[in-house]
Design a protein around this motif. Structure first.
Motif, PDB file in Angstrom:
ATOM      1  N   VAL A  90      -8.295  13.002   8.247  1.00  0.00           N
ATOM      2  CA  VAL A  90      -8.047  14.410   8.543  1.00  0.00           C
ATOM      3  C   VAL A  90      -7.580  14.628   9.989  1.00  0.00           C
ATOM      4  O   VAL A  90      -7.805  15.680  10.570  1.00  0.00           O
ATOM      5  CB  VAL A  90      -9.288  15.286   8.241  1.00  0.00           C
ATOM      6  N   TYR A  91      -6.929  13.646  10.538  1.00  0.00           N
ATOM      7  CA  TYR A  91      -6.258  13.800  11.840  1.00  0.00           C
ATOM      8  C   TYR A  91      -5.331  15.022  11.766  1.00  0.00           C
ATOM      9  O   TYR A  91      -4.676  15.258  10.750  1.00  0.00           O
ATOM     10  CB  TYR A  91      -5.476  12.522  12.129  1.00  0.00           C
ATOM     11  N   TRP A  92      -5.295  15.801  12.839  1.00  0.00           N
ATOM     12  CA  TRP A  92      -4.566  17.067  12.806  1.00  0.00           C
ATOM     13  C   TRP A  92      -3.102  16.893  12.418  1.00  0.00           C
ATOM     14  O   TRP A  92      -2.512  17.753  11.751  1.00  0.00           O
ATOM     15  CB  TRP A  92      -4.669  17.781  14.160  1.00  0.00           C
ATOM     16  N   GLY A  93      -2.510  15.776  12.803  1.00  0.00           N
ATOM     17  CA  GLY A  93      -1.116  15.524  12.458  1.00  0.00           C
ATOM     18  C   GLY A  93      -0.914  15.364  10.961  1.00  0.00           C
ATOM     19  O   GLY A  93       0.088  15.844  10.396  1.00  0.00           O
ATOM     20  N   TYR A  94      -1.864  14.701  10.302  1.00  0.00           N
ATOM     21  CA  TYR A  94      -1.767  14.530   8.852  1.00  0.00           C
ATOM     22  C   TYR A  94      -2.020  15.853   8.130  1.00  0.00           C
ATOM     23  O   TYR A  94      -1.408  16.125   7.093  1.00  0.00           O
ATOM     24  CB  TYR A  94      -2.762  13.477   8.370  1.00  0.00           C
ATOM     25  N   LEU A  95      -2.922  16.650   8.673  1.00  0.00           N
ATOM     26  CA  LEU A  95      -3.169  17.970   8.091  1.00  0.00           C
ATOM     27  C   LEU A  95      -1.923  18.849   8.211  1.00  0.00           C
ATOM     28  O   LEU A  95      -1.577  19.584   7.280  1.00  0.00           O
ATOM     29  CB  LEU A  95      -4.362  18.643   8.786  1.00  0.00           C
TER      30      LEU A  95
END
Length: 324
Positions: free
Chosen positions: A23-28
């Protein structure tokens, strides 16, 4: 005490700031873009409508989602104390390496192999073993009755958000930790045994790349209300977000289906693969019947032990002889 809470805060923060985390912000953000584009292109809605669907308050602020958030935080805190008690992959790999040396002696091979070949072989081996082991453990969680009592916590979710991936009982969390330790420990030991000093930290670069690709191309949409399916031919090989949502469906025909994480071949070979349907609309949960305590976090943590104790008592209860 302050040190513990500081460690807890950092452990929560790292899930959203470390690119190795699901759930790294980039993947979100990537999942948000994919979902919005898919809704605009397939549902023919405006961008504003797509965003309102994705961020629906009925989903993100539902009792089920709130339980997800609380379980995520409780598990993070509890694993600060559990993790130091677990074996590490280094311990496993060292033990297995010396056992291999004891059984077969020095067996270094591939001294003239290009380094990229060894790296590619390690990456492929890790990908296959890691994906199969996740499929296999997931299958056990459903099909072994006492393990299912703990996995029910995950399936009790009535709505799906990316945080639902953390909605797991600590017993399941420990089991998957051992799975990860086993996979890494075995592969490191085997490759170190076969290729000696040619195996180093660079071997993991390929693993990082495959993890990045899985996450950036919508892994977080698996636990979402956005049912993105692939073409049937693709779903024979790769599990789509819509196929994983089928796994959470309350329809009996969907029970114990689509265990896979990335590859669909394990499900296809074991007869548990179900393809997504166009415009599928599903209800999520263990069953359509809503239980009074299914979003009560204390109930979710302690009910599996109660159910397990009841099962053990039934098994140990002596059978009454039939006089007839």
């Amino acid at each position: 005490m302050l040190e513990i809470f500081s460690e807890f805060y950092n452990s929560v923060l790292v899930d959203f700031t470390d690119s190795k985390k699901r759930v790294y912000w980039g993947y979100l953000l990537a999942a948000l873009v994919i979902a919005a584009v898919w809704l605009v292109q397939t549902k023919r809605v405006s961008v504003g409508k797509a965003i309102s669907v994705i961020f629906s308050a009925k989903v993100w602020w539902s009792q089920s989602a709130k339980a997800d958030y609380l379980i995520f935080l409780i598990n993070k805190f509890s694993f600060l104390f559990i993790a130091p008690l677990l074996l590490t992959h280094i311990t496993v790999s060292q033990w297995l390496f010396f056992k291999c040396y004891e059984w077969w002696g020095y067996q270094s091979v591939g001294n003239d192999w290009p380094l990229w070949t060894i790296t590619a072989l390690f990456t492929f081996s890790y990908f296959i073993l890691n994906d199969f082991s996740r499929f296999f453990v997931h299958k056990l969680l459903h099909e072994v009755p006492f393990l299912w009592e703990f996995h029910k916590v995950h399936h009790s979710a009535r709505v799906l958000t990316p945080i639902t991936v953390f909605r797991t009982h600590p017993v399941e969390g420990i089991l998957f930790s051992f799975r990860s330790i086993f996979v890494q420990g075995v592969l490191i030991a085997v490759f170190k045994f076969l290729f000696g000093d040619r195996v180093d930290i660079y071997m993991f670069y390929g693993v990082v790349v495959t993890t990045f690709l899985f996450n950036v191309f919508g892994a977080n949409l698996r636990h979402s209300q956005i049912a993105i399916g692939y073409w049937k031919g693709v779903e024979r090989w790769l599990i789509s977000p819509a196929q994983h949502q089928i796994h959470h469906s309350t329809l009996p025909k969907h029970f114990d289906k689509n265990y896979g994480v990335i590859l669909a071949v394990w499900d296809r070979w074991t007869g548990t693969l179900v393809h997504s349907e166009r415009d599928q609309e599903l209800e999520f949960g263990i069953s359509r019947k809503v239980e009074a305590n299914e979003q009560n976090v204390l109930y979710l943590y302690f009910q599996p032990f109660k159910s397990l104790f009841t099962r053990l008592m039934q098994i140990s209860k002596p059978k009454v002889a039939n006089d007839n």
